[in-house]
Design a protein around this motif. Structure first.
Motif, PDB file in Angstrom:
ATOM      1  N   VAL A  82       0.860  -1.174   0.000  1.00  0.00           N
ATOM      2  CA  VAL A  82       0.000   0.000   0.000  1.00  0.00           C
ATOM      3  C   VAL A  82       0.899   1.227   0.000  1.00  0.00           C
ATOM      4  CG1 VAL A  82      -1.756   1.330   1.218  1.00  0.00           C
ATOM      5  CG2 VAL A  82      -1.835  -1.176   1.272  1.00  0.00           C
ATOM      6  N   LEU A  83       0.745   2.069  -1.012  1.00  0.00           N
ATOM      7  CA  LEU A  83       1.411   3.357  -1.006  1.00  0.00           C
ATOM      8  C   LEU A  83       0.547   4.335  -0.219  1.00  0.00           C
ATOM      9  CD1 LEU A  83       2.789   4.045  -4.621  1.00  0.00           C
ATOM     10  CD2 LEU A  83       4.042   3.281  -2.613  1.00  0.00           C
ATOM     11  N   ILE A  84       1.067   4.858   0.877  1.00  0.00           N
ATOM     12  CA  ILE A  84       0.353   5.875   1.640  1.00  0.00           C
ATOM     13  C   ILE A  84       0.625   7.209   0.962  1.00  0.00           C
ATOM     14  CG2 ILE A  84       0.034   6.958   3.882  1.00  0.00           C
ATOM     15  CD1 ILE A  84      -0.795   4.037   3.835  1.00  0.00           C
ATOM     16  N   LEU A  85      -0.437   7.855   0.456  1.00  0.00           N
ATOM     17  CA  LEU A  85      -0.323   9.095  -0.308  1.00  0.00           C
ATOM     18  C   LEU A  85      -0.967  10.238   0.458  1.00  0.00           C
ATOM     19  CD1 LEU A  85      -1.372   7.702  -3.824  1.00  0.00           C
ATOM     20  CD2 LEU A  85       0.917   7.778  -2.798  1.00  0.00           C
ATOM     21  N   HIS A  86      -0.394  11.430   0.323  1.00  0.00           N
ATOM     22  CA  HIS A  86      -0.941  12.599   1.018  1.00  0.00           C
ATOM     23  C   HIS A  86      -0.899  13.788   0.079  1.00  0.00           C
ATOM     24  CE1 HIS A  86      -1.031  16.089   3.756  1.00  0.00           C
ATOM     25  NE2 HIS A  86      -1.753  15.310   4.525  1.00  0.00           N
ATOM     26  N   ALA A  87      -2.020  14.474  -0.056  1.00  0.00           N
ATOM     27  CA  ALA A  87      -2.104  15.669  -0.898  1.00  0.00           C
ATOM     28  C   ALA A  87      -3.274  16.507  -0.424  1.00  0.00           C
ATOM     29  CB  ALA A  87      -2.281  15.299  -2.373  1.00  0.00           C
ATOM     30  N   ALA A  88      -3.065  17.820  -0.369  1.00  0.00           N
ATOM     31  CA  ALA A  88      -4.125  18.772  -0.026  1.00  0.00           C
ATOM     32  C   ALA A  88      -4.815  18.408   1.284  1.00  0.00           C
ATOM     33  CB  ALA A  88      -5.148  18.867  -1.162  1.00  0.00           C
ATOM     34  N   GLY A  89      -4.036  17.953   2.278  1.00  0.00           N
ATOM     35  CA  GLY A  89      -4.603  17.645   3.586  1.00  0.00           C
ATOM     36  C   GLY A  89      -5.335  16.334   3.673  1.00  0.00           C
ATOM     37  N   ARG A  90      -5.258  15.510   2.608  1.00  0.00           N
ATOM     38  CA  ARG A  90      -5.976  14.235   2.598  1.00  0.00           C
ATOM     39  C   ARG A  90      -4.990  13.086   2.448  1.00  0.00           C
ATOM     40  NH1 ARG A  90     -10.440  15.978  -1.904  1.00  0.00           N
ATOM     41  NH2 ARG A  90      -8.513  16.163  -3.103  1.00  0.00           N
ATOM     42  N   THR A  91      -5.224  12.026   3.204  1.00  0.00           N
ATOM     43  CA  THR A  91      -4.370  10.846   3.162  1.00  0.00           C
ATOM     44  C   THR A  91      -5.177   9.662   2.660  1.00  0.00           C
ATOM     45  OG1 THR A  91      -3.082  11.660   5.052  1.00  0.00           O
ATOM     46  CG2 THR A  91      -2.837   9.345   4.489  1.00  0.00           C
ATOM     47  N   ILE A  92      -4.650   8.982   1.634  1.00  0.00           N
ATOM     48  CA  ILE A  92      -5.300   7.790   1.096  1.00  0.00           C
ATOM     49  C   ILE A  92      -4.236   6.730   0.852  1.00  0.00           C
ATOM     50  CG2 ILE A  92      -7.172   9.086  -0.002  1.00  0.00           C
ATOM     51  CD1 ILE A  92      -5.696   8.738  -2.672  1.00  0.00           C
ATOM     52  N   GLY A  93      -4.689   5.502   0.656  1.00  0.00           N
ATOM     53  CA  GLY A  93      -3.786   4.412   0.318  1.00  0.00           C
ATOM     54  C   GLY A  93      -4.071   3.913  -1.080  1.00  0.00           C
ATOM     55  N   LEU A  94      -3.034   3.448  -1.765  1.00  0.00           N
ATOM     56  CA  LEU A  94      -3.181   2.892  -3.112  1.00  0.00           C
ATOM     57  C   LEU A  94      -2.572   1.500  -3.110  1.00  0.00           C
ATOM     58  CD1 LEU A  94      -3.905   3.252  -6.137  1.00  0.00           C
ATOM     59  CD2 LEU A  94      -1.574   4.129  -6.465  1.00  0.00           C
ATOM     60  N   LYS A  95      -3.365   0.489  -3.442  1.00  0.00           N
ATOM     61  CA  LYS A  95      -2.863  -0.881  -3.498  1.00  0.00           C
ATOM     62  C   LYS A  95      -2.036  -1.064  -4.768  1.00  0.00           C
ATOM     63  CE  LYS A  95      -4.282  -5.748  -3.533  1.00  0.00           C
ATOM     64  NZ  LYS A  95      -5.406  -6.698  -3.617  1.00  0.00           N
ATOM     65  N   VAL A  96      -0.807  -1.587  -4.613  1.00  0.00           N
ATOM     66  CA  VAL A  96       0.075  -1.827  -5.750  1.00  0.00           C
ATOM     67  C   VAL A  96       0.643  -3.240  -5.638  1.00  0.00           C
ATOM     68  CG1 VAL A  96       0.657   0.619  -5.957  1.00  0.00           C
ATOM     69  CG2 VAL A  96       2.120  -0.876  -4.604  1.00  0.00           C
ATOM     70  N   ASP A  97       1.045  -3.792  -6.788  1.00  0.00           N
ATOM     71  CA  ASP A  97       1.609  -5.141  -6.805  1.00  0.00           C
ATOM     72  C   ASP A  97       3.105  -5.147  -6.564  1.00  0.00           C
ATOM     73  OD1 ASP A  97      -0.843  -6.529  -7.471  1.00  0.00           O
ATOM     74  OD2 ASP A  97      -0.677  -5.570  -9.432  1.00  0.00           O
TER      75      ASP A  97
ATOM     76  N   TRP B 242     -11.014   9.281   2.034  1.00  0.00           N
ATOM     77  CA  TRP B 242      -9.701   9.705   2.490  1.00  0.00           C
ATOM     78  C   TRP B 242      -9.752   9.998   3.981  1.00  0.00           C
ATOM     79  CZ3 TRP B 242     -12.428  13.048  -0.948  1.00  0.00           C
ATOM     80  CH2 TRP B 242     -12.986  14.192  -0.353  1.00  0.00           C
ATOM     81  N   HIS B 243      -8.577  10.158   4.564  1.00  0.00           N
ATOM     82  CA  HIS B 243      -8.487  10.618   5.949  1.00  0.00           C
ATOM     83  C   HIS B 243      -8.127  12.096   5.908  1.00  0.00           C
ATOM     84  CE1 HIS B 243      -7.603  10.181  10.341  1.00  0.00           C
ATOM     85  NE2 HIS B 243      -6.972  11.312  10.069  1.00  0.00           N
ATOM     86  N   GLN B 244      -8.986  12.936   6.504  1.00  0.00           N
ATOM     87  CA  GLN B 244      -8.766  14.378   6.497  1.00  0.00           C
ATOM     88  C   GLN B 244      -7.839  14.773   7.633  1.00  0.00           C
ATOM     89  OE1 GLN B 244     -10.253  16.390   4.068  1.00  0.00           O
ATOM     90  NE2 GLN B 244      -8.875  18.003   4.788  1.00  0.00           N
ATOM     91  N   ASP B 245      -6.881  15.674   7.337  1.00  0.00           N
ATOM     92  CA  ASP B 245      -5.953  16.115   8.379  1.00  0.00           C
ATOM     93  C   ASP B 245      -6.684  16.734   9.561  1.00  0.00           C
ATOM     94  OD1 ASP B 245      -3.798  15.232   7.013  1.00  0.00           O
ATOM     95  OD2 ASP B 245      -3.028  17.188   6.426  1.00  0.00           O
ATOM     96  N   VAL B 246      -7.611  17.627   9.284  1.00  0.00           N
ATOM     97  CA  VAL B 246      -8.372  18.288  10.348  1.00  0.00           C
ATOM     98  C   VAL B 246      -9.834  17.969  10.127  1.00  0.00           C
ATOM     99  CG1 VAL B 246      -8.942  20.473  11.443  1.00  0.00           C
ATOM    100  CG2 VAL B 246      -6.666  20.132  10.457  1.00  0.00           C
TER     101      VAL B 246
END
Length: 455
Positions: free
Chosen positions: A83-98, A158-162
């Protein structure tokens, strides 16, 4: 490519598609759990929920949205999803990769926009071709560039920072002090180096050895001191192979080079309070339990003052006080001649009695030339084979004798007081360079004593 704006991309494989993710959006790569927590949904691409740094992060599986093909079977490479943990514009999401690939650096001008409809429901618009960016045989591939902001928007997960306060909500754990690190193979060790100070990883250029294990090369018009693994306390590669890449570390207008065998990945760690027994390297482990050596860039530049040789003449130098600069460099009291041999050098003019064209001197074919009615020795300082008759001869006095040095070209004269002398290293083992010009026009040349060289 050094003149282009550079982009750092984390590589990942999803099915048969290689994806490039902006490195500044990648927090960490973690193993995909065998039994991820589920958040049931009637639609969407949610593959589950993972915990990262005390936060619950939704994981997106692009294969549920678009056809990505089947990942090729590779001998000796286990199929372990991450899982790539990605963060942009205060939002955190995961991306499943092989598969997680190495960090890549490309020129912004090399990125090609292929889809021109700017469709709001697509996450790939552009692509870039890699070609020999590292020692990996897979480095020649095409990456589809992922729009992380749009991915989060389309998934609506996504997971919001605040997050908005809720009376019944449990207090959230404070975020960890995560920092992105490039993981490099340097000899027998895997070294973690802060990604924001890693300027470039390039094929190892020819090095000029200066004695006592020290060396330098020319990088972007600057002299770049290159450190050995032994100087950093690192063991050589187990199989004895020599590094073929050079990692360039920059900090406050200075740069140092570190030979490496491979650029492996981009990961994030919370290194707050991590002990460093020798002040330079400390031990930590990646999510798979692989040991790493964390390289502290502040200690690195404090320990190796020869980094001053690489100063780029930018804002940092302009802001330095005159007293601070005077402690590292002095004006040249004598004139110097700058010449080209197997590199660019400067020599004190006081030892040079005459400069003549090689075409105008009489040579005997046995390494001697006629000078003032007698033969004197010739020494060729030019690089490789070229025009055998082309170049200049600098006639240098060495004690009571003379020597003729054949050079490709004599470039310029540096009058007294118009240059600055850099002195590096300890007494008897140091190096000297002379710098001319300022800011972007600055150039520096290694000083050689041709009279002593002839002795």
């Amino acid at each position: 490519m050094s003149g282009d704006k550079l982009l750092q991309l984390a590589q990942a494989c999803i099915g048969a598609v290689w994806v490039g993710v902006p490195a500044d959006s990648v927090v960490q790569a973690i193993p995909f759990p065998s039994a991820p927590a589920l958040l049931p949904r009637r639609q969407g691409a949610l593959a589950g929920v993972v915990e990262h740094a005390g936060r619950l992060v939704p994981v997106i599986d692009l294969a549920r949205w678009v056809y990505v093909g089947t990942p090729p079977q590779e001998a000796g490479r286990p199929a372990t999803a991450h899982v790539l943990i990605l963060h942009a514009a205060g939002r955190t999401i995961g991306l499943k990769v092989d598969r997680v690939g190495a960090l890549a650096e490309v020129a912004a001008d090399d990125v090609t926009c292929l889809h021109h409809d700017d469709h709001e429901e697509e996450v790939f618009q552009c692509a870039v071709r890699l070609s020999g960016n590292d020692s990996d045989s897979d480095s020649d591939r095409i990456l589809s560039l992922l729009d992380v902001d749009r991915l989060a928007h389309l998934s609506a997960a996504w997971h919001q920072d605040v997050a908005p306060a809720a009376p019944s909500a449990m207090p959230e754990k404070p975020p960890s002090a995560l920092r992105s690190y490039a993981v490099l193979q340097a000899g027998a060790a895997r070294v973690a180096l802060a990604a924001d100070v890693l300027s470039e990883v390039l094929p190892l250029p020819p090095l000029d050895v200066l004695g006592a294990g020290s060396a330098y090369c020319i990088w972007r018009g600057r002299h770049l001191p290159v450190l050995t693994h032994a100087a950093l306390g690192l063991e050589p590669a187990v199989d004895g192979t020599a590094p073929k890449l050079l990692a360039v570390v920059e900090r406050a207008g200075l740069a140092l080079g570190l030979p490496v065998h491979a650029a492996l990945s981009l990961q994030s760690f919370d290194t707050t309070g991590l002990a460093q027994p020798d002040g330079l390297l400390s031990a930590l482990f990646d999510p798979d339990g692989t040991p790493l050596r964390l390289l502290d860039e502040a200690c690195l530049f404090a320990r190796f003052p020869e980094a001053e040789l690489s100063r780029d003449g930018g804002a940092e130098q302009r802001n330095r006080s005159d007293a601070a600069r005077a402690s590292r460099q002095v004006a040249n009291s004598a004139a110097y001649i700058v010449f080209e041999g197997d590199g660019m050098y400067a020599a004190p003019i006081e030892t040079v009695e005459r400069i003549v064209s090689l075409r105008e001197v009489a040579t005997d074919g046995d390494g001697a030339m006629a000078w003032e009615g007698r033969p004197i020795r010739l020494r060729d300082l030019r690089a490789g084979a070229g025009d055998a008759a082309g170049g200049d001869v600098m006639v240098v006095r060495s004690g009571d004798a003379h020597v003729g040095y054949v050079v490709s070209r004599v470039h310029l004269l540096v009058p007294p007081g118009s240059g600055r002398i850099y002195r590096m290293g300890g007494a008897g083992a140091g190096w000297e360079f002379i710098a001319t010009g300022d800011n972007a026009a600055q150039a520096s040349y290694r000083i050689v004593d041709l009279g002593a060289l002839a002795a």
